[in-house]
Design an enzyme around this catalytic site. Structure first.
Site, short mmCIF file in Angstrom:
data_model
loop_
_atom_site.label_atom_id
_atom_site.label_comp_id
_atom_site.label_asym_id
_atom_site.label_seq_id
_atom_site.Cartn_x
_atom_site.Cartn_y
_atom_site.Cartn_z
N CYS A 101 42.57 35.70 37.60
CA CYS A 101 42.50 36.28 38.52
C CYS A 101 43.44 36.07 39.37
O CYS A 101 43.34 34.85 40.20
CB CYS A 101 40.81 36.14 39.26
SG CYS A 101 40.60 37.25 40.88
N CYS A 129 44.66 43.86 43.63
CA CYS A 129 44.47 43.12 42.55
C CYS A 129 45.65 42.38 42.34
O CYS A 129 46.73 43.11 41.90
CB CYS A 129 44.17 44.01 41.10
SG CYS A 129 43.93 43.25 39.61
N ASN A 187 44.70 37.07 42.79
CA ASN A 187 44.34 36.98 44.40
C ASN A 187 43.18 35.63 44.08
O ASN A 187 43.45 34.90 45.25
CB ASN A 187 43.53 38.32 44.78
CG ASN A 187 44.83 39.27 44.97
OD1 ASN A 187 45.80 39.05 45.54
ND2 ASN A 187 44.18 40.35 44.67
N1 API Z 1 38.69 42.21 36.98
C1 API Z 1 39.68 41.50 36.34
C2 API Z 1 39.75 40.06 36.84
C3 API Z 1 40.12 40.00 38.42
C4 API Z 1 41.43 40.24 38.63
C5 API Z 1 42.05 40.56 39.99
N2 API Z 1 40.78 40.35 41.04
C6 API Z 1 43.25 39.65 40.36
O1 API Z 1 43.51 39.59 41.47
O2 API Z 1 44.04 39.46 39.23
C7 API Z 1 39.24 41.56 34.83
O3 API Z 1 38.29 41.63 34.47
O4 API Z 1 40.02 41.03 34.19
#
Ligand code: API
Length: 269
Positions: free
Chosen positions: A71, A214, A73
């Site tokens: 993730c 994201c 962020n």
């Molecule tokens: N929901 C994403 C993970 C968080 C990604 C996002 N919050 C970031 O900042 O990269 C997934 O299941 O692959």
């Protein structure tokens, strides 16, 4: 239970140290804490753990309790927490994730935290996709009678990039995210290239839904835009929650803020 809440350009997270979990099951705890009404509310849960191969380990759970390998962020918020709480002695350190050991750098302050991402892969196999996808391939998927062209990549987690000038209906974004082509679902990024220095991005995240930002999505958008010749190696990615900066080089680097919203105690069963 002690907790800290952060956001990175509006993508918000609860952050716990492993010992604060007091042995509770992590996925169920993520669902309980991240619930916008019955919990504190957040897009995801970050857990600080010890690592035998890096300075620290970061575990990440989406709001629905699903695990994601990485993730972007969240890693910036994690870096600020570790630095502020003296869990590390330096401004530059390494964090073990399920997407590899990644470098973080808080030397420019908490408004400009830099993280390195894993090398993006454009050749995808199961279980990410239903059939092998080769570099350069564009997937044309139909949802609710409307066709979308997706550029797909794995950059620590699975992302699809759609270039569009239009507002995408929620049900189409949800349909693409859960399309049967992606057995484990996919984060979907709707991108408008405004100039060779600026991208506009809206992301529908796997395990969450629409988010204000994201990080791995911003990196995915810029990696594909640059690969197609639309942007310079460094571009600003404008999201609903603010602006991120992505630089494509030997390593993809994501830069942006991490803001502490609250520290507190939560009653949880
Ligand atoms: N929901 C994403 C993970 C968080 C990604 C996002 N919050 C970031 O900042 O990269 C997934 O299941 O692959």
């Amino acid at each position: 239970m002690k907790f800290t809440k952060y956001h990175g350009t509006g993508n918000d997270f609860i952050l716990l140290r492993e010992e604060d979990l007091e042995g509770r099951e992590e996925s169920e705890t993520a669902k309980a804490l991240c619930h916008r009404n019955f919990g504190i509310g957040a897009d995801g849960l970050l857990i600080v753990k010890a690592s035998s191969v890096a300075d620290l380990m970061m575990a990440y759970y989406n709001q629905d309790g699903s695990v994601a390998p990485m993730c972007g962020n969240g890693l910036r918020c994690f870096a600020r927490f570790a630095h502020e709480d003296d869990l590390v002695e330096t401004d530059r350190f390494q964090v073990e994730t399920l997407a590899g050991i990644l470098p973080v750098d808080v030397s420019s302050g908490y408004d400009s935290i830099r993280i390195g991402l894993m090398k993006p892969s454009f050749h995808l196999t199961a279980p990410h996709v239903r059939r092998e996808v080769y570099e350069g391939e564009i997937l044309s998927l139909t949802v609710n009678g409307r066709s979308y062209d997706l550029h797909v990549l794995f950059i620590g987690t699975l992302h699809g990039v759609v270039f569009t000038e239009e507002e995408v209906p929620y049900e189409d974004a949800d349909g693409l995210c859960h399309h049967e082509f992606f057995p484990e679902h996919i984060n979907v990024n709707f991108v408008k290239v405004e100039s060779e220095d600026d991208i506009r991005l809206v992301t529908f995240e796997r395990g969450v839904g629409y988010t204000l930002a994201c990080g791995t999505g911003a990196a995915s958008a810029q990696v594909i835009a640059h690969k197609l010749g639309f942007t310079k190696p460094q571009a600003k990615v404008h999201v609903d929650g603010g602006t991120l900066e992505v630089t494509v080089g030997d390593q993809v680097v994501l830069e942006g803020p991490a803001v502490c919203i609250a520290k507190g105690e939560m009653e949880i069963g």
